[in-house]
Design a protein around this motif. Sequence first.
Motif, PDB file in Angstrom:
ATOM      1  N   LYS A 213     -28.768  28.667  71.905  1.00 42.06           N
ATOM      2  CA  LYS A 213     -28.424  27.674  70.898  1.00 42.06           C
ATOM      3  C   LYS A 213     -27.548  26.611  71.552  1.00 42.06           C
ATOM      4  O   LYS A 213     -26.501  26.915  72.116  1.00 42.06           O
ATOM      5  N   ILE A 214     -27.981  25.357  71.496  1.00 42.28           N
ATOM      6  CA  ILE A 214     -27.272  24.248  72.129  1.00 42.28           C
ATOM      7  C   ILE A 214     -26.695  23.345  71.044  1.00 42.28           C
ATOM      8  O   ILE A 214     -27.417  22.912  70.138  1.00 42.28           O
ATOM      9  N   ILE A 215     -25.403  23.081  71.135  1.00 46.32           N
ATOM     10  CA  ILE A 215     -24.737  22.140  70.230  1.00 46.32           C
ATOM     11  C   ILE A 215     -24.245  20.967  71.070  1.00 46.32           C
ATOM     12  O   ILE A 215     -23.457  21.159  71.989  1.00 46.32           O
ATOM     13  N   ASN A 216     -24.731  19.782  70.770  1.00 45.82           N
ATOM     14  CA  ASN A 216     -24.345  18.575  71.504  1.00 45.82           C
ATOM     15  C   ASN A 216     -23.338  17.802  70.662  1.00 45.82           C
ATOM     16  O   ASN A 216     -23.688  17.189  69.653  1.00 45.82           O
ATOM     17  N   PHE A 217     -22.064  17.842  71.100  1.00 47.71           N
ATOM     18  CA  PHE A 217     -21.004  17.167  70.349  1.00 47.71           C
ATOM     19  C   PHE A 217     -20.999  15.664  70.597  1.00 47.71           C
ATOM     20  O   PHE A 217     -20.297  14.928  69.887  1.00 47.71           O
ATOM     21  N   SER A 218     -21.740  15.192  71.595  1.00 42.62           N
ATOM     22  CA  SER A 218     -21.744  13.769  71.942  1.00 42.62           C
ATOM     23  C   SER A 218     -22.828  12.985  71.231  1.00 42.62           C
ATOM     24  O   SER A 218     -22.990  11.791  71.485  1.00 42.62           O
ATOM     25  N   ARG A 219     -23.581  13.625  70.345  1.00 39.09           N
ATOM     26  CA  ARG A 219     -24.634  12.928  69.616  1.00 39.09           C
ATOM     27  C   ARG A 219     -24.495  13.218  68.127  1.00 39.09           C
ATOM     28  O   ARG A 219     -24.406  14.389  67.747  1.00 39.09           O
ATOM     29  N   PRO A 220     -24.471  12.191  67.298  1.00 36.74           N
ATOM     30  CA  PRO A 220     -24.444  10.774  67.673  1.00 36.74           C
ATOM     31  C   PRO A 220     -23.152  10.415  68.379  1.00 36.74           C
ATOM     32  O   PRO A 220     -22.117  11.062  68.192  1.00 36.74           O
ATOM     33  N   SER A 221     -23.206   9.380  69.192  1.00 40.25           N
ATOM     34  CA  SER A 221     -22.091   9.062  70.085  1.00 40.25           C
ATOM     35  C   SER A 221     -20.875   8.516  69.354  1.00 40.25           C
ATOM     36  O   SER A 221     -19.774   8.521  69.898  1.00 40.25           O
ATOM     37  N   ASP A 222     -21.043   8.026  68.117  1.00 39.02           N
ATOM     38  CA  ASP A 222     -19.931   7.393  67.414  1.00 39.02           C
ATOM     39  C   ASP A 222     -19.412   8.237  66.252  1.00 39.02           C
ATOM     40  O   ASP A 222     -18.722   7.740  65.379  1.00 39.02           O
ATOM     41  N   GLY A 251      -3.624   9.764  54.881  1.00 46.74           N
ATOM     42  CA  GLY A 251      -2.559   9.355  55.782  1.00 46.74           C
ATOM     43  C   GLY A 251      -2.985   9.303  57.239  1.00 46.74           C
ATOM     44  O   GLY A 251      -2.238   8.806  58.087  1.00 46.74           O
ATOM     45  N   CYS A 252      -4.183   9.794  57.558  1.00 46.98           N
ATOM     46  CA  CYS A 252      -4.685   9.803  58.936  1.00 46.98           C
ATOM     47  C   CYS A 252      -5.708   8.686  59.090  1.00 46.98           C
ATOM     48  O   CYS A 252      -6.839   8.788  58.598  1.00 46.98           O
ATOM     49  N   ARG A 253      -5.334   7.612  59.782  1.00 47.47           N
ATOM     50  CA  ARG A 253      -6.214   6.446  59.909  1.00 47.47           C
ATOM     51  C   ARG A 253      -7.410   6.702  60.801  1.00 47.47           C
ATOM     52  O   ARG A 253      -8.434   6.044  60.685  1.00 47.47           O
ATOM     53  N   GLN A 254      -7.299   7.665  61.751  1.00 44.57           N
ATOM     54  CA  GLN A 254      -8.392   7.886  62.698  1.00 44.57           C
ATOM     55  C   GLN A 254      -9.613   8.538  62.054  1.00 44.57           C
ATOM     56  O   GLN A 254     -10.702   8.495  62.621  1.00 44.57           O
ATOM     57  N   LEU A 255      -9.453   9.168  60.888  1.00 41.83           N
ATOM     58  CA  LEU A 255     -10.603   9.765  60.220  1.00 41.83           C
ATOM     59  C   LEU A 255     -11.527   8.668  59.702  1.00 41.83           C
ATOM     60  O   LEU A 255     -11.074   7.699  59.092  1.00 41.83           O
ATOM     61  N   GLU A 276      -9.842  24.210  53.779  1.00 44.65           N
ATOM     62  CA  GLU A 276     -10.331  23.573  54.995  1.00 44.65           C
ATOM     63  C   GLU A 276     -10.446  22.065  54.789  1.00 44.65           C
ATOM     64  O   GLU A 276     -11.053  21.607  53.827  1.00 44.65           O
ATOM     65  N   ILE A 277      -9.837  21.311  55.720  1.00 45.34           N
ATOM     66  CA  ILE A 277     -10.002  19.859  55.769  1.00 45.34           C
ATOM     67  C   ILE A 277     -11.054  19.553  56.827  1.00 45.34           C
ATOM     68  O   ILE A 277     -10.931  20.000  57.973  1.00 45.34           O
ATOM     69  N   SER A 278     -12.088  18.823  56.476  1.00 43.92           N
ATOM     70  CA  SER A 278     -13.134  18.467  57.436  1.00 43.92           C
ATOM     71  C   SER A 278     -13.388  16.970  57.370  1.00 43.92           C
ATOM     72  O   SER A 278     -13.300  16.351  56.298  1.00 43.92           O
ATOM     73  N   GLY A 279     -13.669  16.392  58.524  1.00 40.10           N
ATOM     74  CA  GLY A 279     -13.929  14.961  58.607  1.00 40.10           C
ATOM     75  C   GLY A 279     -14.536  14.600  59.949  1.00 40.10           C
ATOM     76  O   GLY A 279     -14.933  15.483  60.735  1.00 40.10           O
ATOM     77  N   PHE A 280     -14.593  13.303  60.234  1.00 41.44           N
ATOM     78  CA  PHE A 280     -15.235  12.828  61.450  1.00 41.44           C
ATOM     79  C   PHE A 280     -14.349  11.772  62.115  1.00 41.44           C
ATOM     80  O   PHE A 280     -13.636  11.024  61.447  1.00 41.44           O
ATOM     81  N   VAL A 281     -14.407  11.746  63.457  1.00 32.76           N
ATOM     82  CA  VAL A 281     -13.726  10.726  64.251  1.00 32.76           C
ATOM     83  C   VAL A 281     -14.763  10.030  65.124  1.00 32.76           C
ATOM     84  O   VAL A 281     -15.890  10.513  65.285  1.00 32.76           O
ATOM     85  N   SER A 282     -14.365   8.897  65.712  1.00 34.43           N
ATOM     86  CA  SER A 282     -15.338   8.074  66.431  1.00 34.43           C
ATOM     87  C   SER A 282     -15.524   8.475  67.886  1.00 34.43           C
ATOM     88  O   SER A 282     -16.468   8.026  68.527  1.00 34.43           O
ATOM     89  N   LYS A 287     -10.247  14.055  68.911  1.00 34.25           N
ATOM     90  CA  LYS A 287     -10.295  15.261  68.095  1.00 34.25           C
ATOM     91  C   LYS A 287      -8.996  16.046  68.152  1.00 34.25           C
ATOM     92  O   LYS A 287      -8.463  16.459  67.113  1.00 34.25           O
ATOM     93  N   ARG A 288      -8.457  16.271  69.344  1.00 33.39           N
ATOM     94  CA  ARG A 288      -7.236  17.064  69.452  1.00 33.39           C
ATOM     95  C   ARG A 288      -6.065  16.351  68.788  1.00 33.39           C
ATOM     96  O   ARG A 288      -5.287  16.976  68.052  1.00 33.39           O
ATOM     97  N   GLU A 289      -5.933  15.057  69.020  1.00 34.96           N
ATOM     98  CA  GLU A 289      -4.823  14.300  68.432  1.00 34.96           C
ATOM     99  C   GLU A 289      -4.913  14.299  66.911  1.00 34.96           C
ATOM    100  O   GLU A 289      -3.899  14.484  66.220  1.00 34.96           O
ATOM    101  N   VAL A 290      -6.110  14.103  66.373  1.00 41.87           N
ATOM    102  CA  VAL A 290      -6.278  14.044  64.922  1.00 41.87           C
ATOM    103  C   VAL A 290      -6.034  15.414  64.291  1.00 41.87           C
ATOM    104  O   VAL A 290      -5.434  15.514  63.211  1.00 41.87           O
ATOM    105  N   ARG A 291      -6.476  16.471  64.936  1.00 43.01           N
ATOM    106  CA  ARG A 291      -6.215  17.818  64.407  1.00 43.01           C
ATOM    107  C   ARG A 291      -4.717  18.078  64.329  1.00 43.01           C
ATOM    108  O   ARG A 291      -4.219  18.583  63.316  1.00 43.01           O
ATOM    109  N   ASN A 292      -3.990  17.743  65.369  1.00 43.33           N
ATOM    110  CA  ASN A 292      -2.540  17.938  65.346  1.00 43.33           C
ATOM    111  C   ASN A 292      -1.886  17.089  64.260  1.00 43.33           C
ATOM    112  O   ASN A 292      -0.968  17.544  63.563  1.00 43.33           O
TER     113      ASN A 292
END
Length: 480
Positions: A213-222, A251-255, A276-282, A287-292
């Motif tokens: 099972k392959i998960i590609n975190f870079s697609r879509p790229s944005d 309060g998190c602008r990066q989401l 659970e809080i779930s969202g997307f970043v560009s 990812k690490r900064e936004v999670r913190n």
Amino acid sequence: MPSLLTDHPLLCALALILIDLLLWRLISASGSNWRLAVRLVIFSLFSVLLFNEGMNPMQPPPWPENVPLHLAATGLQIAWWLFCARTLTVLSGVLMMQRVGHTGRLLQDLLGAVIFLIAIIAALAYVLDLPVKGVLATSGAVAIIVGLALQSTLSDVFSGIVLNTTKPYQLDDWISIDGTEGRVTDIDWRATRLQTAQGSMAVIPNSLAAKAKIINFSRPSDMHGLSVSLQISPHARPQTVIEALERAMQGCRQLLGQPAPNVTLKSFGSGGVEYEISGFVSSMGQKREVRNQLFDLAFRHLKASGVSVLSTVENAAPANFSRPRALLESSNIFSTLRQEEKDTFSQNMKLQTFRAGEMILPSGEVSDHLFIIESGVVSVALSRGGSKFEAGRMGPGEVIGEAGILEGGAVPADFSAKTFCTLYRIEKEYLTPCLDARRDIGDAMKNLLDYRLHTAQTLTREVPKAVEKKGFLQWLRSRT
């Protein structure tokens, strides 16, 4: 020079091969077009020398009675076939690189191997005049034996071809293969190499990658998903928790706004409730900064709503603490006050509410009071080049209006309510004697003001526009 070519054509042909090898080493890999052009020119000269001397690579050498000359001609004719194969592989590599890039390297290597195999068989058949059927039969039997011995290796090779054809991932993609997560650094004949988050190298056979099972975190790229799970006391009302976590998300602008982030109640039990809080970043790097940041914002907004994150030993909030008193307890600026000072201070704090979109403190206005955010999200907007943009967001425990208290000035920023906000207001008349008596609080506010002014100056500084370089063709297009 012409006499040298006519008197010693075989030596000149050998010299051309040596010159080709030397120039191939001297010309850098960045000049691939120059390397290909030089190789084509040298191969053409080499072919002209052989054919002019009567050495047709499609036939055995014409001097069977002269053994030294016959051997030299045989070697040069075999070299012609290998030279031709190498030129074709380089040419196909350049053409494929323009179409598929570096990800098609495995296909290029396979095509090159096929071309060299054909060239070797042709040299055996035409130059050495060996029976091709016997050679093919022998090579087929050898291929079966080698194939059985290298069954797992061949599986990796053909799996690599499938991966390069279907392209579930490419170089520099961040992927997960059967639970192993990392950045793709290389895809070769046998394996895919990943650089993990710990800096180590993971080598995964292509046959395993093709089945896993392959998960590609870079697609879509944005767009890259993330989630944060929190354990909350089962005694807290779910609606209160969800509203606090939704304010934390705002309060998190990066989401990213689309797809919109959301809060989900995942499980409920006597030991605690999981949200659970779930969202997307560009980008993956966020990812690490936004999670913190989400963990910190969730903690602050939950605390402002009177809810604590569940731990092994839950600390009960002091029953005698009022909301303004509890806010002073958690404030970085006023935390150094003594207990009796905080009790007195909290009695001089007035609650004020703002609806979403309402202005709290406009740019340029000198404030005669200090605000401490009790709950909600405050948006900070700056102006650059005559247009407004959001520079940041503030949450519970942060203060507004320190410039007017300390220096009687204003900051070049608009503070408005992003959500429904409650703030506690402290008048300047009451704060001034406190700041004179407690230098540590004044120093903390001064450091905060200096940081905000420096940040505002950095964000509003206009970046000089890059001058576009126009070439001759662009100049011609502009004239037509």
